[in-house]
Design an enzyme around this catalytic site. Structure first.
Site, PDB file in Angstrom:
ATOM      1  N   GLY A  87     -10.330  17.872   5.684  1.00 35.52           N
ATOM      2  CA  GLY A  87     -10.344  18.876   6.742  1.00 35.52           C
ATOM      3  C   GLY A  87      -9.036  19.167   7.441  1.00 35.52           C
ATOM      4  O   GLY A  87      -8.659  20.324   7.584  1.00 35.52           O
ATOM      5  N   THR A  93      -5.731   8.449   0.696  1.00 38.04           N
ATOM      6  CA  THR A  93      -5.321   9.550   1.578  1.00 38.04           C
ATOM      7  C   THR A  93      -5.563  10.886   0.888  1.00 38.04           C
ATOM      8  O   THR A  93      -5.887  11.891   1.525  1.00 38.04           O
ATOM      9  CB  THR A  93      -3.826   9.412   1.927  1.00 38.04           C
ATOM     10  OG1 THR A  93      -3.592   8.114   2.463  1.00 38.04           O
ATOM     11  CG2 THR A  93      -3.389  10.464   2.920  1.00 38.04           C
ATOM     12  N   GLY A 124      -0.262   4.541   0.272  1.00 39.12           N
ATOM     13  CA  GLY A 124      -0.937   5.748   0.774  1.00 39.12           C
ATOM     14  C   GLY A 124      -0.107   6.393   1.863  1.00 39.12           C
ATOM     15  O   GLY A 124       1.100   6.145   2.003  1.00 39.12           O
ATOM     16  N   HIS A 127     -17.852   6.263   5.852  1.00 36.81           N
ATOM     17  CA  HIS A 127     -16.647   7.062   5.698  1.00 36.81           C
ATOM     18  C   HIS A 127     -15.377   6.355   6.155  1.00 36.81           C
ATOM     19  O   HIS A 127     -14.339   6.469   5.518  1.00 36.81           O
ATOM     20  CB  HIS A 127     -16.830   8.357   6.493  1.00 36.81           C
ATOM     21  CG  HIS A 127     -15.696   9.331   6.360  1.00 36.81           C
ATOM     22  ND1 HIS A 127     -15.273   9.792   5.125  1.00 36.81           N
ATOM     23  CD2 HIS A 127     -14.909   9.937   7.277  1.00 36.81           C
ATOM     24  CE1 HIS A 127     -14.274  10.635   5.307  1.00 36.81           C
ATOM     25  NE2 HIS A 127     -14.020  10.741   6.593  1.00 36.81           N
ATOM     26  N   TYR A 128     -15.463   5.638   7.263  1.00 39.78           N
ATOM     27  CA  TYR A 128     -14.216   5.153   7.870  1.00 39.78           C
ATOM     28  C   TYR A 128     -14.489   3.897   8.703  1.00 39.78           C
ATOM     29  O   TYR A 128     -15.558   3.765   9.294  1.00 39.78           O
ATOM     30  CB  TYR A 128     -13.649   6.251   8.770  1.00 39.78           C
ATOM     31  CG  TYR A 128     -12.271   5.955   9.324  1.00 39.78           C
ATOM     32  CD1 TYR A 128     -11.135   6.280   8.598  1.00 39.78           C
ATOM     33  CD2 TYR A 128     -12.116   5.354  10.568  1.00 39.78           C
ATOM     34  CE1 TYR A 128      -9.873   6.013   9.104  1.00 39.78           C
ATOM     35  CE2 TYR A 128     -10.846   5.075  11.075  1.00 39.78           C
ATOM     36  CZ  TYR A 128      -9.736   5.411  10.339  1.00 39.78           C
ATOM     37  OH  TYR A 128      -8.486   5.148  10.836  1.00 39.78           O
ATOM     38  N   LEU A 165     -17.566  13.576  -0.033  1.00 41.35           N
ATOM     39  CA  LEU A 165     -17.482  14.126   1.312  1.00 41.35           C
ATOM     40  C   LEU A 165     -17.455  15.653   1.299  1.00 41.35           C
ATOM     41  O   LEU A 165     -16.717  16.263   0.536  1.00 41.35           O
ATOM     42  CB  LEU A 165     -16.202  13.613   1.961  1.00 41.35           C
ATOM     43  CG  LEU A 165     -15.824  14.218   3.303  1.00 41.35           C
ATOM     44  CD1 LEU A 165     -16.730  13.681   4.379  1.00 41.35           C
ATOM     45  CD2 LEU A 165     -14.377  13.919   3.621  1.00 41.35           C
ATOM     46  N   GLU A 212     -15.842  18.207   7.464  1.00 46.21           N
ATOM     47  CA  GLU A 212     -16.263  18.704   8.758  1.00 46.21           C
ATOM     48  C   GLU A 212     -15.761  20.122   8.992  1.00 46.21           C
ATOM     49  O   GLU A 212     -16.320  20.864   9.800  1.00 46.21           O
ATOM     50  CB  GLU A 212     -15.654  17.765   9.816  1.00 46.21           C
ATOM     51  CG  GLU A 212     -16.187  17.934  11.194  1.00 46.21           C
ATOM     52  CD  GLU A 212     -15.929  16.658  11.996  1.00 46.21           C
ATOM     53  OE1 GLU A 212     -16.334  15.579  11.533  1.00 46.21           O
ATOM     54  OE2 GLU A 212     -15.323  16.747  13.059  1.00 46.21           O
ATOM     55  N   ASP A 218      -8.420  -4.814   1.291  1.00 43.11           N
ATOM     56  CA  ASP A 218      -7.536  -5.914   0.901  1.00 43.11           C
ATOM     57  C   ASP A 218      -6.682  -6.422   2.068  1.00 43.11           C
ATOM     58  O   ASP A 218      -6.649  -7.619   2.348  1.00 43.11           O
ATOM     59  CB  ASP A 218      -6.620  -5.470  -0.248  1.00 43.11           C
ATOM     60  CG  ASP A 218      -7.418  -5.011  -1.469  1.00 43.11           C
ATOM     61  OD1 ASP A 218      -8.534  -5.520  -1.661  1.00 43.11           O
ATOM     62  OD2 ASP A 218      -6.930  -4.149  -2.210  1.00 43.11           O
ATOM     63  N   ARG A 222     -19.142  12.617  15.035  1.00 39.78           N
ATOM     64  CA  ARG A 222     -19.788  12.186  13.803  1.00 39.78           C
ATOM     65  C   ARG A 222     -20.887  11.157  14.039  1.00 39.78           C
ATOM     66  O   ARG A 222     -21.920  11.168  13.368  1.00 39.78           O
ATOM     67  CB  ARG A 222     -18.747  11.620  12.844  1.00 39.78           C
ATOM     68  CG  ARG A 222     -17.823  12.685  12.336  1.00 39.78           C
ATOM     69  CD  ARG A 222     -16.684  12.108  11.534  1.00 39.78           C
ATOM     70  NE  ARG A 222     -15.868  13.207  10.991  1.00 39.78           N
ATOM     71  CZ  ARG A 222     -14.740  13.025  10.327  1.00 39.78           C
ATOM     72  NH1 ARG A 222     -14.283  11.803  10.110  1.00 39.78           N
ATOM     73  NH2 ARG A 222     -14.070  14.052   9.873  1.00 39.78           N
ATOM     74  N   PHE A 269      -0.765  -5.594  -7.743  1.00 32.49           N
ATOM     75  CA  PHE A 269      -1.846  -5.930  -6.827  1.00 32.49           C
ATOM     76  C   PHE A 269      -1.463  -7.147  -5.994  1.00 32.49           C
ATOM     77  O   PHE A 269      -1.189  -8.221  -6.545  1.00 32.49           O
ATOM     78  CB  PHE A 269      -3.127  -6.225  -7.612  1.00 32.49           C
ATOM     79  CG  PHE A 269      -4.292  -6.583  -6.722  1.00 32.49           C
ATOM     80  CD1 PHE A 269      -4.950  -5.593  -6.000  1.00 32.49           C
ATOM     81  CD2 PHE A 269      -4.712  -7.896  -6.583  1.00 32.49           C
ATOM     82  CE1 PHE A 269      -6.016  -5.910  -5.162  1.00 32.49           C
ATOM     83  CE2 PHE A 269      -5.776  -8.224  -5.744  1.00 32.49           C
ATOM     84  CZ  PHE A 269      -6.424  -7.231  -5.035  1.00 32.49           C
ATOM     85  N   GLN A 321     -17.831   4.161  10.652  1.00 33.86           N
ATOM     86  CA  GLN A 321     -18.195   5.557  10.821  1.00 33.86           C
ATOM     87  C   GLN A 321     -18.973   6.104   9.625  1.00 33.86           C
ATOM     88  O   GLN A 321     -18.524   5.996   8.489  1.00 33.86           O
ATOM     89  CB  GLN A 321     -16.945   6.424  11.007  1.00 33.86           C
ATOM     90  CG  GLN A 321     -17.266   7.901  11.131  1.00 33.86           C
ATOM     91  CD  GLN A 321     -16.103   8.681  11.697  1.00 33.86           C
ATOM     92  OE1 GLN A 321     -15.160   9.002  10.989  1.00 33.86           O
ATOM     93  NE2 GLN A 321     -16.151   8.968  12.972  1.00 33.86           N
ATOM     94  N   HIS A 342     -20.098   9.494   8.038  1.00 32.04           N
ATOM     95  CA  HIS A 342     -19.836  10.922   8.095  1.00 32.04           C
ATOM     96  C   HIS A 342     -21.166  11.627   7.852  1.00 32.04           C
ATOM     97  O   HIS A 342     -21.875  11.297   6.910  1.00 32.04           O
ATOM     98  CB  HIS A 342     -18.813  11.307   7.024  1.00 32.04           C
ATOM     99  CG  HIS A 342     -18.220  12.665   7.222  1.00 32.04           C
ATOM    100  ND1 HIS A 342     -18.952  13.808   7.056  1.00 32.04           N
ATOM    101  CD2 HIS A 342     -16.975  13.057   7.595  1.00 32.04           C
ATOM    102  CE1 HIS A 342     -18.174  14.848   7.314  1.00 32.04           C
ATOM    103  NE2 HIS A 342     -16.971  14.429   7.635  1.00 32.04           N
ATOM    104  N   PHE A 384     -12.579  21.473  15.171  1.00 27.51           N
ATOM    105  CA  PHE A 384     -13.124  20.281  14.517  1.00 27.51           C
ATOM    106  C   PHE A 384     -14.064  19.567  15.473  1.00 27.51           C
ATOM    107  O   PHE A 384     -14.023  19.801  16.683  1.00 27.51           O
ATOM    108  CB  PHE A 384     -11.978  19.345  14.104  1.00 27.51           C
ATOM    109  CG  PHE A 384     -11.985  18.998  12.641  1.00 27.51           C
ATOM    110  CD1 PHE A 384     -11.713  19.959  11.693  1.00 27.51           C
ATOM    111  CD2 PHE A 384     -12.275  17.702  12.211  1.00 27.51           C
ATOM    112  CE1 PHE A 384     -11.717  19.647  10.339  1.00 27.51           C
ATOM    113  CE2 PHE A 384     -12.272  17.382  10.862  1.00 27.51           C
ATOM    114  CZ  PHE A 384     -11.996  18.355   9.922  1.00 27.51           C
ATOM    115  N   ARG A 418     -14.274   7.429  15.632  1.00 32.22           N
ATOM    116  CA  ARG A 418     -13.079   8.242  15.449  1.00 32.22           C
ATOM    117  C   ARG A 418     -13.439   9.720  15.406  1.00 32.22           C
ATOM    118  O   ARG A 418     -14.444  10.097  14.819  1.00 32.22           O
ATOM    119  CB  ARG A 418     -12.382   7.871  14.139  1.00 32.22           C
ATOM    120  CG  ARG A 418     -11.166   8.704  13.828  1.00 32.22           C
ATOM    121  CD  ARG A 418     -10.458   8.232  12.577  1.00 32.22           C
ATOM    122  NE  ARG A 418     -11.213   8.445  11.363  1.00 32.22           N
ATOM    123  CZ  ARG A 418     -11.283   9.616  10.710  1.00 32.22           C
ATOM    124  NH1 ARG A 418     -10.643  10.672  11.172  1.00 32.22           N
ATOM    125  NH2 ARG A 418     -11.979   9.727   9.590  1.00 32.22           N
ATOM    126  N   GLY A 470       0.838  -1.199   0.000  1.00 34.76           N
ATOM    127  CA  GLY A 470       0.000   0.000   0.000  1.00 34.76           C
ATOM    128  C   GLY A 470       0.868   1.241   0.000  1.00 34.76           C
ATOM    129  O   GLY A 470       1.804   1.355   0.802  1.00 34.76           O
TER     130      GLY A 470
END
Lengths: 581, 156, 247
Positions: free
Chosen positions: A51, A46, A14, A354-355, A243, A246, A212, A286, A157, A231, A233, A117, A389, A12
């Site tokens: 925000g 990412t 990110g 969202h998460y 999105l 926030e 994955d 949230r 991959f 989560q 959002h 926030f 979160r 990965g």
């Protein structure tokens, strides 16, 4: 079969993956690092974070305040030792990023600026306009190009991990451009593949977020932790699920129902003030805001549109100047994707997946129960996010724990054998045979992989959404079992070896099904309501039974088993979550 | 830095770059398709055509410069020489040619001046001078100079 | 509004017939659909072999750049509606070797990006414990625009010079080099000069200007390149009049 050797393999590319790779390169430049990513690193999700990132920098703030906000925001399901490490290392990591060039917003005197926030008692969110994730990712990627010891396998991959006798020896990957299957052998492996929001149909998550790494770990016998906590959002654009950050509310935006009424005051979130008040109203957490939307929907006070029910986000009173300066991306997104201008019009919004708070079970160094395997970022559950979160903690998390996992991977690289055992290579050969031999062989037409994906997403949305109950979860569980069986009958139109994205989708859906299974089984087992996990049939938080993490692992027979692991409490005894007071 | 990649990296410097190798597909070796740029590529888009015209109209600019120098040289050879030169210029063929040159010059000047804010970033009192002001200043200078020349000519 | 719209999609299968061709698909038409939504409909419900890249579908990851009716665009941010009644022609980005269908090979860019050293270079690095480098909003403003590049490659696709002279470093990479050159925290301009001032650097650019027009993030790479030319020229003349000073 071809093999490629690295000292450390990062899966990965990110934020977490790049931070881990740089941490390895800095800790020991002699070690070779390979970053295998299914997309070019700058495409990683990412990039979409908007925000900001939280870290204590103001003189009137303190680490304890940040820790308390995080722990209460997580409904006391956070491991407090992990949170303490997190808040302590956050400022240094963020400053390091500043030194690497991240264009953090500044005060007129040249110092770092912060914004309020949701769920945070003080302004501690660092931002780069409302493209914080974008700047953070590109800064990390461009900085990573400096280090000669880091090499990239872009658009490779990873299919699965190579695990033998409790130690991870690497992974098997497909090079998309050529279709070649390669064994990536490494002394340490760091999973940084992000979350799996795509188990749901309506999500802010990019198409690539298919869980994955969670699925690799799950199949390798590593437990997944707190997977039931998803989560939502509260402010996504309807239809696209894009999105709206926030930060719109941090800067002073209001949420109103169809009567123009700031409805959050009816949900124990404080009283409306014209200016934003921290930990109150629109700056509540949230989970509570998303739940309030459902409340409004049930009272018939939402607005009906062609894309379903919405409420309105009103930022008109902030003025064009502030919007263009602090929220330019919000304006750009609204104009492009919703054909409205938020300077003059109300933004239609609804809660959107969202998460994932949960993920691969790790300790505070990112180490998993399998030797040589580490995880960081959304794929991991350390856990600092608990049952919900707080916004702007995730970007900081991937820096802090990406770096920690990278450093730990260096320390443990020496423990690995110089040659991987034959059993690991046999696994790799098996996977190659399965893909080239079975999946890519022309076959009589069966089901499409897209059908399986769509049915899974519909079922999860219906039964494992903001509110859940046993009956629905059982239905989803059975549906997932059925879909798993039907995967055997799926055939691919595409038998090409060159950039075969249908094969990719097939392997991703396989991963999504595993992640969805873990979510549903964990949700069934948690007979209480906490944070983002709300059971209609068990509406109260139950600390006696469930002040504990869910660990789900696949048994030898292939059945998921859930067990509980007590939460680590250091200094903050569980209490009621209070907002708006 | 893609030290581990074993397929040609696609970089120009790579000996395995598309044009250089594998006209035939072989297993696990992509066979790239590379489009060739047609000669009339600049007709594909109006913007490209405009660009090519801007480049071509630098020829009239060069001509006008040489012409001016030539004129000065002729002038230095006395009034008779200049008279003959002016007669030459009154020929319809020359007039037509110079009309064309004028069109080319105007085209080049206008497109060129419009591009100036791209190359010139000015700050006055800490604030960025907007593009239109830079373009405007150039046009203003152009018109102003032309006015001065006209004034001199008229006062003769 | 029509019920359906036709897409003519560029198909190239390296293992098959060899030459590319256009294949026509009919997809349902919806007002809120982007070109990418139409491609996804084809992929999921008509022909699973169609290959293309996409990820964030909110115009920030830079994956889904393609040529739509001759123009390089992000397909996730391009509505079907202006192209009605169709057909809509979808091709890979110009200027890049095609791996398959709508997928171009971007390795060349990654190599060039690395060559311009897109990272902060300092003689002495400060440790995080010493705090941030101060940078006023005005100082940030000097480079901010160039830092908005999402590497979507539309500028390369719009640049005829890159297509004619593939060695050209190109708009995005030069803009990113300038992003660091103009950053008050950076001291690496001289190192980057070696790459930027060579023939394949800024001097290949003849200022077509299309890169800045197609840029979805208003980065203005053409401006970055022309400014660099002006600065490099001034530096050169300064070095002539001040002995001992190298450009």
């Amino acid at each position: 079969m071809e093999t490629v050797h690295h000292d450390v393999l990062v899966i990965g590319g990110g934020g977490a993956g790049l931070r881990a790779a740089i941490a390895v390169a800095e800790a020991d430049p002699r070690l070779t690092v390979g970053v295998a990513s299914k997309v070019y690193p700058m495409r990683s999700h990412t990039v979409s974070a908007e925000g900001g990132a939280a870290a204590v920098i103001r003189p009137d703030d303190s680490l304890d305040e940040h820790a308390y906000d995080t722990i209460s925001g997580g409904d006391w399901l956070c491991d407090q030792d992990a949170v303490e490490v997190f808040v302590q290392e956050a400022p240094e990591e963020m400053l390091r990023l500043e030194h690497w060039g991240c264009p953090w917003g500044r005060n007129p005197d040249g110092r770092i600026a912060t914004r309020p926030f949701g769920g945070m008692k003080l302004e501690r969110t660092w931002y780069a306009a409302d493209k914080t994730g974008f700047h953070l990712l590109h800064t990390l990627y461009q900085t990573s190009l400096r280090f000669p010891s880091i090499s990239f396998h872009d658009e490779w991959f990873v299919v699965d991990l190579l695990v033998d006798k409790g130690r991870c020896h690497g992974a098997v990957a497909i090079e998309l451009a050529s279709g070649k299957i390669v064994a990536l052998i490494a002394r340490s492996v760091v999973l940084c593949t992000g979350g799996g929001g795509r188990i749901y149909p309506f999500t802010t998550n990019a198409n690539i977020k298919t869980g994955d790494g969670m699925a690799f770990a799950y199949r390798a016998g590593v437990p997944l932790k707190d997977m039931e906590f998803i989560q939502y959002h509260p402010t996504g654009l309807p239809f696209t699920g894009i999105l709206i950050t926030e930060a719109t509310r941090g800067e002073g935006g209001w949420l109103v129902n169809k009567d123009g009424y700031r409805y959050l005051q009816d949900y124990d979130l404080g009283t409306p003030e014209p200016k934003p008040v921290k930990r109150s109203m629109e700056l509540g957490p949230r989970d509570r805001l998303s739940q309030a939307f459902v409340g409004e929907e049930e009272k018939g006070r939402t607005v009906t549109t062609q894309w379903g029910e919405v409420v309105h986000l009103d930022i008109r009173h902030l003025g064009e100047k502030l919007i263009d300066e602090r929220l330019p991306f919000v304006r750009e997104l609204c104009r492009k994707y919703q054909k409205i201008d938020p300077v003059r019009e109300l933004i239609p919004v609804r809660p959107v997946v969202h998460y994932m708070m949960g993920g691969v079970h790790t300790d505070i160094d990112g180490a998993t129960p399998v030797a040589g395997l580490f995880a960081a970022g959304e794929v991991a559950c350390v856990s600092i996010n608990g049952a919900n979160r707080l916004g702007s903690n995730s970007l900081t998390e991937l820096l802090v724990f990406g770096a920690r996992a990278g450093r730990r991977a260096v320390r443990e690289a020496g423990d690995a054998p110089d040659r991987p055992p034959d059993a690991a290579l046999t696994q790799a050969l098996d996977m190659e045979r399965q893909i080239h031999g079975n999946l890519l062989r022309p076959a009589e037409k069966g089901e499409r992989v897209a059908t399986i994906r769509e049915e899974m997403q519909t079922s999860l949305e219906a039964h494992a959404g903001i509110y859940r109950e046993e009956e629905g979860l059982t239905t989803a569980r059975d549906k997932l079992q059925e879909l798993r069986d039907r995967m055997a009958g799926v055939t691919l139109d595409d038998t090409s070896l060159t950039f075969n994205t249908e094969l990719l989708h097939y392997l991703e859906v396989r991963n999504l099904l595993d992640v969805a299974e873990a979510v549903v089984h964990s949700a069934l087992n948690r007979e209480e309501s906490r944070g983002s996990h709300q059971r209609r049939d068990f509406p109260e938080r139950n600390d006696d039974r469930f002040l504990a993490h869910s660990l789900v692992r696949r048994s030898v027979e292939g059945e998921p088993e859930v067990e509980l692991l007590p939460v680590t409490i250091t200094r903050w005894e569980p209490a009621e979550r209070v907002y708006g007071k | 830095m893609k030290s581990q990649a074993r397929i040609p990296t696609g970089r120009i410097s790579d000996p395995g770059y598309p044009q250089a190798s594998n006209p035939e597909y072989t297993r696990h070796h992509p066979r790239w398709y590379r489009r060739h740029m047609p000669i009339f590529w600049w007709l594909r888009k109006f913007a490209y055509t405009k660009f090519i015209l801007r480049e071509l109209t630098s020829q009239p600019v060069m001509y006008a410069t040489l012409f001016l120098l030539g004129k000065v040289w002729v002038l230095s050879r006395g009034p008779e020489a200049y008279e003959i030169f002016v007669q030459w210029l009154s020929h319809p063929a020359f007039l037509a040619f110079h009309a064309l040159v004028l069109v080319g010059l105007l085209f080049h000047t206008v497109t060129w001046l419009n591009l100036t804010p791209k190359a010139l970033v000015l700050r006055v009192a800490g604030r960025k001078v907007p593009g239109w002001a830079i373009v405007g200043a150039h046009y203003g200078a152009w018109l102003g100079l032309s006015g001065v020349i006209l004034w001199i000519l008229a006062g003769r | 509004m029509p019920d359906t719209v036709k897409l003519e999609v560029f198909r190239y299968r390296p293992e098959g017939e060899g030459e590319p061709l256009y294949e026509t698909f009919e997809v349902p038409y919806r007002d809120e659909w982007m070109v990418l939504d139409a491609l996804n409909q084809i992929k999921d419900h008509q022909d699973g072999t169609l290959s293309y890249r996409w990820a964030c579908r909110m115009g920030v990851c830079g994956s889904c750049g393609m040529t739509v009716n001759g123009e390089p665009v992000l397909t996730c941010a391009t509505y079907l509606e202006p192209f009605l009644p169709g057909p809509i022609r979808v091709e890979p980005l110009h200027g890049f070797p095609v791996i398959r269908d709508l997928v171009g090979d971007l390795e060349d860019f990654v190599g060039k990006l690395q060559r311009v050293k897109p990272w902060i270079i300092r003689e002495e690095e400060r440790s995080p414990s010493e705090g941030e480098y101060l940078q006023t909003p005005e100082e940030m403003d000097a480079y901010k625009r160039y830092s908005m590049c999402i590497n979507c490659m539309l500028c390369y696709a719009a640049c005829p010079i890159y297509e004619l002279e593939p060695g050209f470093i190109g708009p995005a990479a030069i803009a990113l080099a300038q992003r660091y050159n103009l950053d008050s925290r950076d001291e690496g301009a001289r190192e980057r000069h070696e790459v930027l001032a060579e023939h394949e650097g800024v001097w290949s650019c003849t200022f077509v200007g299309e890169c800045s027009i197609v840029c979805p993030k208003d980065v203005d790479p053409a401006g970055a390149i022309q400014r660099y030319k002006v600065d490099a020229t001034l530096d050169f003349f300064r070095s002539l009049v001040t002995p001992g000073r190298s450009p």
